[in-house]
Design a protein around this motif. Structure first.
Motif, short mmCIF file in Angstrom:
data_model
loop_
_atom_site.label_atom_id
_atom_site.label_comp_id
_atom_site.label_asym_id
_atom_site.label_seq_id
_atom_site.Cartn_x
_atom_site.Cartn_y
_atom_site.Cartn_z
N GLU A 110 -3.18 7.42 -5.71
CA GLU A 110 -4.52 6.82 -5.75
C GLU A 110 -4.47 5.35 -5.34
OE1 GLU A 110 -3.13 8.55 -8.15
OE2 GLU A 110 -4.38 10.34 -8.36
N GLU A 111 -3.42 4.68 -5.74
CA GLU A 111 -3.27 3.26 -5.40
C GLU A 111 -2.93 3.09 -3.92
OE1 GLU A 111 -1.78 1.84 -9.84
OE2 GLU A 111 -0.33 2.57 -8.35
N ILE A 112 -2.19 4.02 -3.39
CA ILE A 112 -1.89 4.00 -1.95
C ILE A 112 -3.17 4.14 -1.15
CG2 ILE A 112 -0.81 5.30 -0.07
CD1 ILE A 112 1.55 5.81 -1.95
N GLU A 113 -4.05 5.02 -1.60
CA GLU A 113 -5.33 5.20 -0.91
C GLU A 113 -6.19 3.95 -1.01
OE1 GLU A 113 -6.23 7.61 1.16
OE2 GLU A 113 -4.16 8.25 0.82
N GLN A 114 -6.11 3.23 -2.13
CA GLN A 114 -6.83 1.97 -2.27
C GLN A 114 -6.33 0.96 -1.25
OE1 GLN A 114 -6.55 1.98 -6.96
NE2 GLN A 114 -7.98 0.39 -6.36
N LEU A 115 -5.03 0.89 -1.10
CA LEU A 115 -4.45 -0.03 -0.11
C LEU A 115 -4.87 0.35 1.30
CD1 LEU A 115 -0.82 -0.60 -1.43
CD2 LEU A 115 -2.65 -2.30 -1.31
N ARG A 116 -4.92 1.64 1.57
CA ARG A 116 -5.33 2.10 2.90
C ARG A 116 -6.79 1.71 3.17
NH1 ARG A 116 -3.11 6.92 2.69
NH2 ARG A 116 -1.31 6.38 3.96
N ALA A 117 -7.64 1.83 2.16
CA ALA A 117 -9.05 1.46 2.33
C ALA A 117 -9.19 -0.05 2.55
CB ALA A 117 -9.84 1.90 1.09
N ILE A 118 -8.42 -0.83 1.81
CA ILE A 118 -8.46 -2.29 1.99
C ILE A 118 -8.01 -2.66 3.39
CG2 ILE A 118 -7.44 -4.48 1.23
CD1 ILE A 118 -7.20 -3.22 -1.58
N ASN A 119 -6.96 -2.01 3.88
CA ASN A 119 -6.46 -2.33 5.22
C ASN A 119 -7.48 -1.94 6.29
OD1 ASN A 119 -4.40 -3.42 6.86
ND2 ASN A 119 -3.74 -1.35 7.44
N SER A 120 -8.22 -0.87 6.05
CA SER A 120 -9.28 -0.48 6.99
C SER A 120 -10.37 -1.54 7.04
CB SER A 120 -9.86 0.87 6.57
OG SER A 120 -10.92 1.24 7.42
N GLU A 121 -10.71 -2.07 5.88
CA GLU A 121 -11.71 -3.14 5.82
C GLU A 121 -11.18 -4.39 6.52
OE1 GLU A 121 -14.25 -5.66 2.43
OE2 GLU A 121 -12.95 -3.99 1.83
N VAL A 184 -2.52 -5.77 10.82
CA VAL A 184 -3.04 -4.47 10.38
C VAL A 184 -1.94 -3.42 10.47
CG1 VAL A 184 -4.77 -2.68 10.81
CG2 VAL A 184 -5.38 -5.09 11.14
N ASP A 185 -1.22 -3.42 11.57
CA ASP A 185 -0.15 -2.43 11.77
C ASP A 185 0.97 -2.62 10.74
OD1 ASP A 185 -1.62 -1.55 13.94
OD2 ASP A 185 -0.45 -2.70 15.40
N GLU A 186 1.28 -3.86 10.42
CA GLU A 186 2.32 -4.12 9.42
C GLU A 186 1.89 -3.64 8.04
OE1 GLU A 186 4.03 -7.99 11.88
OE2 GLU A 186 2.85 -8.27 10.05
N HIS A 187 0.61 -3.83 7.73
CA HIS A 187 0.10 -3.31 6.46
C HIS A 187 0.25 -1.79 6.39
CE1 HIS A 187 -2.80 -6.90 5.46
NE2 HIS A 187 -1.53 -7.26 5.52
N ALA A 188 -0.07 -1.13 7.50
CA ALA A 188 0.04 0.33 7.56
C ALA A 188 1.49 0.77 7.36
CB ALA A 188 -0.50 0.84 8.90
N ALA A 189 2.42 0.01 7.92
CA ALA A 189 3.84 0.34 7.77
C ALA A 189 4.29 0.13 6.33
CB ALA A 189 4.67 -0.52 8.72
N ILE A 190 3.78 -0.88 5.68
CA ILE A 190 4.09 -1.12 4.27
C ILE A 190 3.58 0.04 3.42
CG2 ILE A 190 3.56 -2.59 2.27
CD1 ILE A 190 3.47 -4.96 4.31
N ALA A 192 3.14 3.08 4.41
CA ALA A 192 4.01 4.23 4.68
C ALA A 192 5.31 4.14 3.87
CB ALA A 192 4.32 4.30 6.17
N ALA A 193 5.85 2.94 3.73
CA ALA A 193 7.06 2.74 2.93
C ALA A 193 6.79 3.06 1.46
CB ALA A 193 7.56 1.31 3.08
N PHE A 194 5.60 2.70 1.00
CA PHE A 194 5.23 3.03 -0.38
C PHE A 194 5.15 4.55 -0.57
CE2 PHE A 194 2.81 -1.24 -1.05
CZ PHE A 194 3.99 -1.84 -1.46
N GLU A 195 4.62 5.23 0.43
CA GLU A 195 4.52 6.69 0.33
C GLU A 195 5.91 7.33 0.22
OE1 GLU A 195 0.59 8.21 2.58
OE2 GLU A 195 2.00 7.16 3.90
N GLN A 196 6.88 6.71 0.84
CA GLN A 196 8.25 7.21 0.81
C GLN A 196 9.04 6.66 -0.38
OE1 GLN A 196 9.39 9.56 2.97
NE2 GLN A 196 7.28 9.56 3.80
N LYS A 197 8.41 5.84 -1.20
CA LYS A 197 9.07 5.18 -2.33
C LYS A 197 10.30 4.40 -1.87
CE LYS A 197 6.51 6.90 -5.71
NZ LYS A 197 5.72 6.06 -6.64
#
Length: 221
Positions: A110-121, A184-190, A192-197
């Motif tokens: 859920e927190e990963i999705e929050q970060l994804r939404a923030i990065n989209s904004e 933006v791309d670096e945020h997305a990569a971060i 992705a790293a969170f998703e992989q723990k």
């Protein structure tokens, strides 16, 4: 001292809070230039408040290092030195990288999705040329990660540095879209790293997210 005359006062804020918030913004976006003398009477008239909240805001801004006060003489916006970029950004990179490494181990979907939404904004603000909004959303992204790391020392030191870095970051985010899309791309990569723990990768990516702008800003200014 030219300041906007069409200032609209935010609701539910004290006069001091309104003065502080707006003066911070004007210093960050360059409306009030480094080294500029600040006249409390003019600012009070522009913001629609008395001189007392302006003077109280000056005191807080001095603590933050954004103005220098000389009682009985003058108050000026502090001058920022180009070489400060290295000192500020390298320190912030270390703090934020540590927060990312710790957050990677505890973050939930859920927190990963929050970060994804923030990065989209964040991406939308950049595309629309809204530099100040982009800066605020970028800070929201990083502050959320710091919060997840649950380290009050990282949080406090980051907040203190963030005030000064804003003055540089605003200049960086005013660049053309193609120059800022990397953030933006670096945020997305971060994310992705969170998703992989993957704490180690999150650490390195977060550090890059600050070191790259540091190097680009030094060349730009």
């Amino acid at each position: 001292m030219p300041v906007p005359k069409n200032y609209v006062s935010p609701i539910r804020m004290s006069a001091k809070e309104r003065a502080l918030s707006q003066l911070q913004r004007w210093i960050i976006d360059g409306t009030l230039q480094p080294g500029e003398k600040l006249i409390d009477a003019e600012l009070a008239e522009s913001l629609g408040v008395s001189r007392t909240p302006i003077r109280e805001a000056f005191q807080l801004l001095e603590v933050q290092g954004l103005v220098s006060m000389h009682p009985g003489k003058e108050t000026k916006v502090t001058v920022i030195e180009k070489e400060d970029i290295f000192k500020m950004y390298s320190t912030m990179a270390a703090l934020q990288a540590l927060a990312a490494e710790v957050a990677a181990a505890v973050i939930v979907p859920e927190e990963i999705e929050q970060l994804r939404a923030i990065n989209s904004e964040f991406a939308n603000a950049i595309r629309n040329g809204q530099a100040f909004q982009a800066m605020e959303v970028d800070e929201q992204f990083h502050n959320f990660i710091v919060e997840l790391s649950d380290n009050p020392y990282v949080a406090n030191f980051s907040a203190s540095l963030q005030i000064h870095i804003r003055r540089f970051k605003y200049v960086f985010l005013k660049q053309p879209v193609d120059a800022t899309q990397a953030s933006v791309d670096e945020h997305a990569a971060i994310i992705a790293a969170f998703e992989q723990k993957d704490g180690k990768r999150a650490y390195e990516l977060m550090k890059l997210n600050f070191i790259r702008p540091m190097q680009e800003l030094h060349e730009l200014l």
